[in-house]
Design a protein around this motif. Structure first.
Motif, PDB file in Angstrom:
ATOM      1  N   HIS A   1      47.231 -51.906 -26.999  1.00 46.53           N
ATOM      2  CA  HIS A   1      46.809 -50.584 -26.516  1.00 46.53           C
ATOM      3  C   HIS A   1      45.649 -50.056 -27.375  1.00 46.53           C
ATOM      4  CE1 HIS A   1      46.988 -46.373 -25.300  1.00 46.53           C
ATOM      5  NE2 HIS A   1      47.708 -46.790 -24.264  1.00 46.53           N
ATOM      6  N   PRO A   2      44.631 -49.473 -26.738  1.00 44.39           N
ATOM      7  CA  PRO A   2      43.515 -48.935 -27.531  1.00 44.39           C
ATOM      8  C   PRO A   2      43.957 -47.938 -28.612  1.00 44.39           C
ATOM      9  CG  PRO A   2      42.889 -49.059 -25.240  1.00 44.39           C
ATOM     10  CD  PRO A   2      44.351 -49.411 -25.291  1.00 44.39           C
TER      11      PRO A   2
ATOM     12  N   PHE B   1      45.670 -40.815 -23.148  1.00 43.14           N
ATOM     13  CA  PHE B   1      44.734 -41.225 -24.191  1.00 43.14           C
ATOM     14  C   PHE B   1      43.284 -41.251 -23.689  1.00 43.14           C
ATOM     15  CE2 PHE B   1      42.960 -44.586 -27.094  1.00 43.14           C
ATOM     16  CZ  PHE B   1      43.076 -43.846 -28.259  1.00 43.14           C
ATOM     17  N   HIS B   2      43.080 -40.998 -22.390  1.00 39.31           N
ATOM     18  CA  HIS B   2      41.744 -41.274 -21.845  1.00 39.31           C
ATOM     19  C   HIS B   2      40.601 -40.468 -22.503  1.00 39.31           C
ATOM     20  CE1 HIS B   2      41.993 -37.955 -18.695  1.00 39.31           C
ATOM     21  NE2 HIS B   2      40.735 -37.884 -19.045  1.00 39.31           N
TER      22      HIS B   2
ATOM     23  N   CYS C   1      39.558 -42.649 -25.410  1.00 36.80           N
ATOM     24  CA  CYS C   1      39.555 -44.103 -25.256  1.00 36.80           C
ATOM     25  C   CYS C   1      38.151 -44.639 -24.965  1.00 36.80           C
ATOM     26  CB  CYS C   1      40.507 -44.500 -24.126  1.00 36.80           C
ATOM     27  SG  CYS C   1      40.588 -46.277 -23.914  1.00 36.80           S
TER      28      CYS C   1
ATOM     29  N   CYS D   1      46.124 -41.155 -17.820  1.00 41.89           N
ATOM     30  CA  CYS D   1      46.490 -41.668 -19.146  1.00 41.89           C
ATOM     31  C   CYS D   1      46.179 -40.591 -20.180  1.00 41.89           C
ATOM     32  CB  CYS D   1      45.690 -42.938 -19.432  1.00 41.89           C
ATOM     33  SG  CYS D   1      45.855 -43.478 -21.143  1.00 41.89           S
TER      34      CYS D   1
ATOM     35  N   PRO E   1      49.300 -44.884 -16.615  1.00 45.24           N
ATOM     36  CA  PRO E   1      49.629 -46.310 -16.433  1.00 45.24           C
ATOM     37  C   PRO E   1      51.100 -46.569 -16.753  1.00 45.24           C
ATOM     38  CG  PRO E   1      48.338 -45.990 -18.436  1.00 45.24           C
ATOM     39  CD  PRO E   1      48.423 -44.656 -17.774  1.00 45.24           C
TER      40      PRO E   1
ATOM     41  N   CYS F   1      48.804 -49.512 -20.274  1.00 46.71           N
ATOM     42  CA  CYS F   1      47.346 -49.427 -20.242  1.00 46.71           C
ATOM     43  C   CYS F   1      46.825 -50.226 -19.059  1.00 46.71           C
ATOM     44  CB  CYS F   1      46.770 -49.972 -21.549  1.00 46.71           C
ATOM     45  SG  CYS F   1      44.976 -50.046 -21.560  1.00 46.71           S
ATOM     46  N   TYR F   2      45.854 -49.668 -18.328  1.00 44.99           N
ATOM     47  CA  TYR F   2      45.305 -50.353 -17.157  1.00 44.99           C
ATOM     48  C   TYR F   2      44.480 -51.585 -17.515  1.00 44.99           C
ATOM     49  CZ  TYR F   2      46.800 -46.533 -14.178  1.00 44.99           C
ATOM     50  OH  TYR F   2      47.556 -45.624 -13.494  1.00 44.99           O
ATOM     51  N   LEU F   3      44.146 -51.762 -18.785  1.00 46.10           N
ATOM     52  CA  LEU F   3      43.412 -52.974 -19.176  1.00 46.10           C
ATOM     53  C   LEU F   3      44.253 -54.218 -18.945  1.00 46.10           C
ATOM     54  CD1 LEU F   3      41.859 -51.842 -22.590  1.00 46.10           C
ATOM     55  CD2 LEU F   3      40.643 -52.169 -20.434  1.00 46.10           C
TER      56      LEU F   3
ATOM     57  N   CYS G   1      41.935 -44.404 -14.945  1.00 47.15           N
ATOM     58  CA  CYS G   1      42.664 -43.890 -16.117  1.00 47.15           C
ATOM     59  C   CYS G   1      42.796 -42.362 -16.049  1.00 47.15           C
ATOM     60  CB  CYS G   1      41.946 -44.254 -17.407  1.00 47.15           C
ATOM     61  SG  CYS G   1      41.616 -46.005 -17.602  1.00 47.15           S
TER      62      CYS G   1
ATOM     63  N   TYR H   1      37.485 -47.435 -23.650  1.00 47.37           N
ATOM     64  CA  TYR H   1      37.497 -48.307 -22.467  1.00 47.37           C
ATOM     65  C   TYR H   1      37.851 -47.535 -21.197  1.00 47.37           C
ATOM     66  CZ  TYR H   1      38.164 -51.472 -26.395  1.00 47.37           C
ATOM     67  OH  TYR H   1      38.043 -52.121 -27.589  1.00 47.37           O
ATOM     68  N   VAL H   2      37.771 -46.248 -21.244  1.00 52.37           N
ATOM     69  CA  VAL H   2      38.254 -45.443 -20.106  1.00 52.37           C
ATOM     70  C   VAL H   2      37.573 -45.847 -18.796  1.00 52.37           C
ATOM     71  CG1 VAL H   2      36.635 -43.573 -20.640  1.00 52.37           C
ATOM     72  CG2 VAL H   2      38.700 -43.072 -19.332  1.00 52.37           C
TER      73      VAL H   2
END
Ligand code: SF4
Length: 329
Positions: A254-255, A296-297, A300, A294, A312, A324-326, A307, A302-303
């Motif tokens: 997770h980021p 955390f977006h 983040c 999310c 997620p 996480c969507y990653l 997100c 990588y948003v």
């Protein structure tokens, strides 16, 4: 009879009301703990890590039934803790103990050390005063306060911070708990004594690991690594990653975990150079009004568009859990 983990935490939520919404009747809530699930076997050691405001301590207090949950279940030894009366909880209390962050605040300043520890036996057992004295001396030796006679008649303010935390640990293990929760056990101590208390916690774990399970709460993932086998990373009341601590340190998924790991100093310059780093940026958002999607977006790197839309789900990736969507389709 089937086997079951020592501790099961199922869909636990703890929401605190914070007044009424403007022009509306519905209350606003701080979702301090939001749908947390995990289990822990005897011998297990789980670190709960996250910044302040992530819900770690609230979760611990719900597990120990110091807080009633908004919903969810906690089972200790297959006993549903929230189905028990207050009297039954008091009877079970010796089996689940907490070591608090600030030892000074958790010791009665007007009582001598022998009374602070001895009181545990007075309340929960019917052993004689002579036997209580012997047990207190034995406990002081176990936690490294030697010779014990030097400490029996002292008051908490006459001890150093590290010695006070040793007294708290002695009190917590006095009645052979099955579950021991240490909440930021060294963060209020001088840097010089932190290592000694971590060593003591590890010694106690090694000694009793066939009987107890450990939970250690900390914002410091390096501390969790030195004490625990597994870790659960929390962000704004939610679990965002769960795995063996070694895997989280080596390859955080997770980021947010990556951000926490980035803060650990690495002695080897080559490893440090090659390490993927996400610098800690931004602040943890308000729990009263968390971001959509999310949580955390806003922080983040990588948003993605989705997100910002939906939280997620917590999914399994290589025997680990991550939200996480990653890592999802
Ligand atoms: Fe970042 Fe999106 Fe993963 Fe949240 S879901 S941590 S915003 S990539």
């Amino acid at each position: 009879m089937g086997t079951y983990p020592l501790l099961r935490v199922e869909n636990v939520k703890k929401y605190f009301p914070v007044g009424r919404a403007l022009f509306g009747k519905s209350k606003q809530y701080v979702k301090a703990v939001d749908d947390v699930n995990f289990s822990l076997d005897v011998g297990g050691s789980l670190g709960i890590v996250g910044e302040s405001g992530s819900g770690k301590t609230t979760l611990a207090k719900v597990i120990l039934r110091l807080f009633e949950p908004t919903s969810g279940k906690v089972y200790l030894d297959n006993i549903d803790l929230f189905s028990l009366s207050n009297k039954e909880v008091r009877r079970l209390r010796p089996k689940m103990q907490m070591i608090f962050q600030d030892p000074m605040a958790s010791l009665n300043p007007r009582k001598k050390i022998k009374h602070i520890i001895g009181q545990v036996f007075k309340i929960h057992t019917d052993i004689s005063d002579v036997e209580i004295s012997e047990r207190v001396i034995d406990l002081l030796e176990k936690v490294g306060l030697t010779p014990p006679e030097l400490f029996l008649d002292r008051y908490p303010h006459e001890l150093s911070g590290g010695q006070r935390q040793r007294v708290c640990i002695a009190r917590a293990i006095a009645l052979n708990p099955k579950l021991l929760i240490a909440d930021e056990p060294v963060s209020a101590l001088d840097v010089s004594v932190r290592g000694q208390i971590v060593k003591l916690l590890l010694e106690i774990y090694e000694k009793y690991k066939n009987e107890i399970a450990y939970i250690v709460i900390s914002h410091d993932i390096a501390l969790i690594k030195s004490i625990c086998k597994d870790a659960l990373v929390m962000y704004l009341g939610k679990v965002v990653e769960k795995s063996e601590i070694g895997k989280i340190i080596e390859e955080p998924l997770h980021p947010y975990s990556q951000m926490l790991i980035s803060s650990i100093p690495v002695p080897d310059p080559e490893i440090a150079r090659n390490r993927k780093r996400i610098p800690i940026s931004g602040e943890i958002p308000s729990l009263i009004n968390p971001p959509k999607g999310c949580y955390f977006h806003p922080r983040c790197p990588y948003v993605m568009d989705r997100c910002r839309e939906k939280m997620p789900p917590l999914i399994e990736v290589d025997n680990r859990l991550v939200s996480c969507y990653l890592y999802s389709e």
